[in-house]
Design a protein around this motif. Structure first.
Motif, PDB file in Angstrom:
ATOM      1  N   GLY A 319       0.832  -1.192   0.000  1.00  0.00           N
ATOM      2  CA  GLY A 319       0.000   0.000   0.000  1.00  0.00           C
ATOM      3  C   GLY A 319       0.870   1.246   0.000  1.00  0.00           C
ATOM      4  O   GLY A 319       2.094   1.183  -0.086  1.00  0.00           O
ATOM      5  N   GLN A 320       0.236   2.381   0.105  1.00  0.00           N
ATOM      6  CA  GLN A 320       0.946   3.659  -0.007  1.00  0.00           C
ATOM      7  C   GLN A 320       1.756   3.961   1.260  1.00  0.00           C
ATOM      8  O   GLN A 320       1.238   3.912   2.368  1.00  0.00           O
ATOM      9  CB  GLN A 320      -0.058   4.783  -0.243  1.00  0.00           C
ATOM     10  N   VAL A 321       3.036   4.252   1.062  1.00  0.00           N
ATOM     11  CA  VAL A 321       3.908   4.716   2.145  1.00  0.00           C
ATOM     12  C   VAL A 321       4.650   5.943   1.624  1.00  0.00           C
ATOM     13  O   VAL A 321       5.304   5.882   0.580  1.00  0.00           O
ATOM     14  CB  VAL A 321       4.922   3.629   2.577  1.00  0.00           C
ATOM     15  N   CYS A 322       4.541   7.044   2.340  1.00  0.00           N
ATOM     16  CA  CYS A 322       5.121   8.315   1.882  1.00  0.00           C
ATOM     17  C   CYS A 322       6.387   8.666   2.671  1.00  0.00           C
ATOM     18  O   CYS A 322       6.899   7.870   3.441  1.00  0.00           O
ATOM     19  CB  CYS A 322       4.087   9.427   1.988  1.00  0.00           C
ATOM     20  N   ASP A 323       6.871   9.873   2.444  1.00  0.00           N
ATOM     21  CA  ASP A 323       8.093  10.382   3.083  1.00  0.00           C
ATOM     22  C   ASP A 323       9.317   9.576   2.686  1.00  0.00           C
ATOM     23  O   ASP A 323      10.235   9.366   3.492  1.00  0.00           O
ATOM     24  CB  ASP A 323       7.961  10.416   4.608  1.00  0.00           C
ATOM     25  N   GLY A 324       9.354   9.103   1.432  1.00  0.00           N
ATOM     26  CA  GLY A 324      10.553   8.484   0.892  1.00  0.00           C
ATOM     27  C   GLY A 324      11.431   9.558   0.282  1.00  0.00           C
ATOM     28  O   GLY A 324      11.073  10.188  -0.707  1.00  0.00           O
ATOM     29  N   LYS A 325      12.581   9.796   0.879  1.00  0.00           N
ATOM     30  CA  LYS A 325      13.468  10.884   0.451  1.00  0.00           C
ATOM     31  C   LYS A 325      14.475  10.375  -0.570  1.00  0.00           C
ATOM     32  O   LYS A 325      15.135   9.359  -0.353  1.00  0.00           O
ATOM     33  CB  LYS A 325      14.203  11.457   1.668  1.00  0.00           C
ATOM     34  N   VAL A 326      14.594  11.090  -1.693  1.00  0.00           N
ATOM     35  CA  VAL A 326      15.575  10.722  -2.709  1.00  0.00           C
ATOM     36  C   VAL A 326      16.969  11.027  -2.177  1.00  0.00           C
ATOM     37  O   VAL A 326      17.293  12.174  -1.882  1.00  0.00           O
ATOM     38  CB  VAL A 326      15.337  11.485  -4.031  1.00  0.00           C
ATOM     39  N   VAL A 327      17.792   9.996  -2.044  1.00  0.00           N
ATOM     40  CA  VAL A 327      19.137  10.172  -1.497  1.00  0.00           C
ATOM     41  C   VAL A 327      20.222   9.930  -2.540  1.00  0.00           C
ATOM     42  O   VAL A 327      21.367  10.332  -2.344  1.00  0.00           O
ATOM     43  CB  VAL A 327      19.377   9.258  -0.275  1.00  0.00           C
ATOM     44  N   ARG A 328      19.874   9.263  -3.644  1.00  0.00           N
ATOM     45  CA  ARG A 328      20.825   9.024  -4.730  1.00  0.00           C
ATOM     46  C   ARG A 328      20.091   9.089  -6.052  1.00  0.00           C
ATOM     47  O   ARG A 328      18.970   8.586  -6.169  1.00  0.00           O
ATOM     48  CB  ARG A 328      21.464   7.643  -4.622  1.00  0.00           C
ATOM     49  N   THR A 329      20.720   9.665  -7.052  1.00  0.00           N
ATOM     50  CA  THR A 329      20.206   9.613  -8.411  1.00  0.00           C
ATOM     51  C   THR A 329      21.275   8.995  -9.312  1.00  0.00           C
ATOM     52  O   THR A 329      22.448   8.937  -8.943  1.00  0.00           O
ATOM     53  CB  THR A 329      19.832  11.016  -8.921  1.00  0.00           C
ATOM     54  N   ASP A 330      20.854   8.521 -10.486  1.00  0.00           N
ATOM     55  CA  ASP A 330      21.784   7.931 -11.458  1.00  0.00           C
ATOM     56  C   ASP A 330      22.636   6.818 -10.843  1.00  0.00           C
ATOM     57  O   ASP A 330      23.833   6.713 -11.109  1.00  0.00           O
ATOM     58  CB  ASP A 330      22.691   9.015 -12.061  1.00  0.00           C
ATOM     59  N   TRP A 331      22.031   5.971 -10.023  1.00  0.00           N
ATOM     60  CA  TRP A 331      22.737   4.860  -9.390  1.00  0.00           C
ATOM     61  C   TRP A 331      22.675   3.646 -10.307  1.00  0.00           C
ATOM     62  O   TRP A 331      21.629   3.325 -10.852  1.00  0.00           O
ATOM     63  CB  TRP A 331      22.116   4.550  -8.042  1.00  0.00           C
ATOM     64  N   VAL A 332      23.803   2.974 -10.495  1.00  0.00           N
ATOM     65  CA  VAL A 332      23.883   1.802 -11.360  1.00  0.00           C
ATOM     66  C   VAL A 332      24.197   0.583 -10.493  1.00  0.00           C
ATOM     67  O   VAL A 332      25.134   0.615  -9.694  1.00  0.00           O
ATOM     68  CB  VAL A 332      24.969   1.973 -12.441  1.00  0.00           C
ATOM     69  N   LEU A 333      23.414  -0.487 -10.654  1.00  0.00           N
ATOM     70  CA  LEU A 333      23.649  -1.695  -9.872  1.00  0.00           C
ATOM     71  C   LEU A 333      23.104  -2.901 -10.620  1.00  0.00           C
ATOM     72  O   LEU A 333      22.315  -2.767 -11.559  1.00  0.00           O
ATOM     73  CB  LEU A 333      23.010  -1.612  -8.492  1.00  0.00           C
ATOM     74  N   GLU A 334      23.557  -4.094 -10.202  1.00  0.00           N
ATOM     75  CA  GLU A 334      23.000  -5.328 -10.749  1.00  0.00           C
ATOM     76  C   GLU A 334      21.831  -5.744  -9.884  1.00  0.00           C
ATOM     77  O   GLU A 334      21.957  -5.899  -8.672  1.00  0.00           O
ATOM     78  CB  GLU A 334      24.051  -6.431 -10.784  1.00  0.00           C
ATOM     79  N   LEU A 335      20.698  -5.904 -10.498  1.00  0.00           N
ATOM     80  CA  LEU A 335      19.477  -6.212  -9.766  1.00  0.00           C
ATOM     81  C   LEU A 335      18.707  -7.267 -10.550  1.00  0.00           C
ATOM     82  O   LEU A 335      18.357  -7.057 -11.710  1.00  0.00           O
ATOM     83  CB  LEU A 335      18.630  -4.946  -9.604  1.00  0.00           C
ATOM     84  N   GLY A 336      18.490  -8.426  -9.939  1.00  0.00           N
ATOM     85  CA  GLY A 336      17.788  -9.489 -10.632  1.00  0.00           C
ATOM     86  C   GLY A 336      18.553 -10.019 -11.831  1.00  0.00           C
ATOM     87  O   GLY A 336      17.948 -10.461 -12.810  1.00  0.00           O
ATOM     88  N   GLY A 337      19.903  -9.958 -11.773  1.00  0.00           N
ATOM     89  CA  GLY A 337      20.732 -10.478 -12.849  1.00  0.00           C
ATOM     90  C   GLY A 337      20.944  -9.526 -14.002  1.00  0.00           C
ATOM     91  O   GLY A 337      21.575  -9.881 -15.001  1.00  0.00           O
ATOM     92  N   THR A 338      20.449  -8.287 -13.895  1.00  0.00           N
ATOM     93  CA  THR A 338      20.590  -7.288 -14.957  1.00  0.00           C
ATOM     94  C   THR A 338      21.147  -5.996 -14.373  1.00  0.00           C
ATOM     95  O   THR A 338      20.768  -5.592 -13.272  1.00  0.00           O
ATOM     96  CB  THR A 338      19.226  -6.997 -15.616  1.00  0.00           C
ATOM     97  N   VAL A 339      22.066  -5.354 -15.105  1.00  0.00           N
ATOM     98  CA  VAL A 339      22.584  -4.061 -14.672  1.00  0.00           C
ATOM     99  C   VAL A 339      21.530  -2.992 -14.985  1.00  0.00           C
ATOM    100  O   VAL A 339      21.108  -2.838 -16.133  1.00  0.00           O
ATOM    101  CB  VAL A 339      23.913  -3.731 -15.378  1.00  0.00           C
ATOM    102  N   ARG A 340      21.113  -2.272 -13.962  1.00  0.00           N
ATOM    103  CA  ARG A 340      20.019  -1.307 -14.106  1.00  0.00           C
ATOM    104  C   ARG A 340      20.444   0.076 -13.630  1.00  0.00           C
ATOM    105  O   ARG A 340      21.370   0.217 -12.828  1.00  0.00           O
ATOM    106  CB  ARG A 340      18.799  -1.773 -13.306  1.00  0.00           C
ATOM    107  N   GLU A 341      19.747   1.095 -14.120  1.00  0.00           N
ATOM    108  CA  GLU A 341      19.949   2.485 -13.701  1.00  0.00           C
ATOM    109  C   GLU A 341      18.724   2.920 -12.912  1.00  0.00           C
ATOM    110  O   GLU A 341      17.601   2.887 -13.426  1.00  0.00           O
ATOM    111  CB  GLU A 341      20.167   3.397 -14.902  1.00  0.00           C
ATOM    112  N   VAL A 342      18.935   3.320 -11.661  1.00  0.00           N
ATOM    113  CA  VAL A 342      17.839   3.618 -10.752  1.00  0.00           C
ATOM    114  C   VAL A 342      18.178   4.848  -9.904  1.00  0.00           C
ATOM    115  O   VAL A 342      19.267   5.408 -10.004  1.00  0.00           O
ATOM    116  CB  VAL A 342      17.578   2.421  -9.807  1.00  0.00           C
TER     117      VAL A 342
END
Length: 423
Positions: A319-342
């Motif tokens: 469900g909805q949960v707010c007050d999520g603060k953006v702490v990083r942009t343009d982060w690159v990582l391997e997630l689920g076996g794929t390199v992603r930009e998040v």
């Protein structure tokens, strides 16, 4: 619930479209009418929502102007709601068009600071991706992710927190171990970082399909839908979710196993999939999880991700949960076996924002009037623990720290012209 949403759409009519259209040039006086009172629904009081919206739209104006130049020196924006403005980081000389926008925003009362950066965001993102795709290790430890530093003058690279190297307390000495052909001479700061996990795991939606609903993917795993959309210049309807929830050709079903549609396109780099559906809606389910009372919210287009921005995640099971603060942009990582930009959001009070089954769900920013701008799609979580599932029992991956796909990149770079409103 959908009947109420359609009635609301009729009442909003032309006034609603006026709010959605001028994302690039909303003047300070164009704030939406008074919205919801302070409380856990949005996480912010109406006045604070209006301030964040005004600053976010001004930052979005700059970001979109910068995006028009392939060789842009844009290095990122950090919002400062308490300072009524933002800081723009830029490599080299700021173009006249951007300076003109900044001058107009200052005339409207915004505080805009311009800071020099040694590298552009595209340069740092390219090197971050090269480092993660290389599979390089430092001191034998796996690298969990990489992205720009706060000031745009270096790279931050995560090292698996459970490794001996991370626990040694002398990580920085290992940063020099990364080869020059990966870093291109850009300084690197190593930090301990928890591992990441996808959250693929309300329920019986029907056409027109809303974002925030529970969906079932091949094999029976559960995910969430993000937003309804239409492609540029076409009349077909789409429903967005995460790429790790559905590959091209996969049949997607509701939580109650009715067929929704088929995945027609997917992009692993930005973790997004397009489901062809008979009809979708520019509304999302919000507030309660599956099995609880929900509301519907109108989506008024999208905004980019900026540091210090406060957002809400809305997976079908959490469900909805707010007050999520953006702490990083343009982060690159391997997630689920794929390199992603998040980008990464952290819940300010440490409350879990998503868990297994919430992957693909919507992330948005409220307007003062109680509607939302699309900001991204839930891609995965950092760390995580078991938490209660509304379907019974427990589920893993529940975390206050989420990785989010950037909706601006999806609508401008992956699927240019994608529409999330006014249909």
């Amino acid at each position: 619930m959908k009947k109420n949403a359609r009635g609301l759409a009729a009442l909003l009519s032309a006034a609603s479209l006026l709010l959605s259209a001028p994302l690039m040039s909303a003047p300070a006086s164009a704030a939406s009418p008074a919205g919801p009172a302070a409380g856990p629904t949005t996480g912010l009081a109406a006045a604070a929502l209006a301030t964040q919206e005004r600053i976010t739209l001004a930052a979005e104006e700059i970001r979109r102007q910068a995006h028009q130049d392939p060789a842009t020196g844009y290095a990122g924006i950090t919002l400062s709601p308490e300072g009524n403005g933002y800081t723009l980081r830029w490599k080299g000389e700021v173009p006249q068009g951007v300076n003109d926008l900044i001058a107009a925003q200052r005339d409207r009362g915004l505080s805009v600071t311009v800071a020099a950066s040694a590298y552009s965001s595209s340069e740092l993102r390219e090197r971050a991706r090269a480092i993660i795709e290389s599979g390089a290790r430092v001191g034998g430890a796996r690298l969990t992710g990489a992205g720009p530093s706060e000031d745009g003058n270096s790279l931050t690279v995560g090292v698996e927190a459970t490794s001996a190297s991370a626990r040694s307390g002398d990580l920085q000495s290992l940063g020099d171990a990364l080869p020059e052909d990966l870093t291109h001479g850009i300084p690197v700061t190593l930090v301990p970082e928890e591992g990441s996990t996808t959250l693929a795991d309300r329920e019986g939606d029907n056409s027109p399909y809303f974002g925030g609903s529970l969906i079932k993917v091949p094999g029976g795993a559960l995910c969430s839908s993000a937003f309804g959309a239409k492609p540029q210049g076409a009349d077909n309807y789409l429903l967005l979710t995460a790429e790790h929830c559905g590959k091209r050709g996969d049949t997607i079903r509701t939580g109650k196993s009715s067929v929704i549609g088929t995945v027609s396109s997917a992009n692993g780099r930005h973790d997004v999939a397009l489901i062809d559906v008979p009809r979708s809606s520019s509304y999302v389910y919000a507030k309660g999880p599956v099995g609880a009372k929900v509301e519907t919210l109108k989506v008024y287009g999208y905004v980019g991700a900026f540091k210090n921005q406060l957002l809400c995640a809305d997976g079908a099971l959490m469900g909805q949960v707010c007050d999520g603060k953006v702490v990083r942009t343009d982060w690159v990582l391997e997630l689920g076996g794929t390199v992603r930009e998040v980008y990464e959001i952290d819940q300010k009070a440490g409350r879990n924002m998503a868990g297994k089954g919430d992957s693909g769900g919507p992330v948005f920013q409220y307007t003062p009037g109680g509607d939302v701008y699309a900001a991204g799609i839930i891609s995965g979580s950092k760390g995580g623990e078991k938490c209660k599932s509304p379907l019974g029992g427990t589920r893993p991956g529940c975390s206050p720290n989420l990785y989010i796909t950037d909706m601006a990149k999806i609508a401008e770079d992956v699927y240019p012209g994608l529409r999330l409103y006014a249909f």
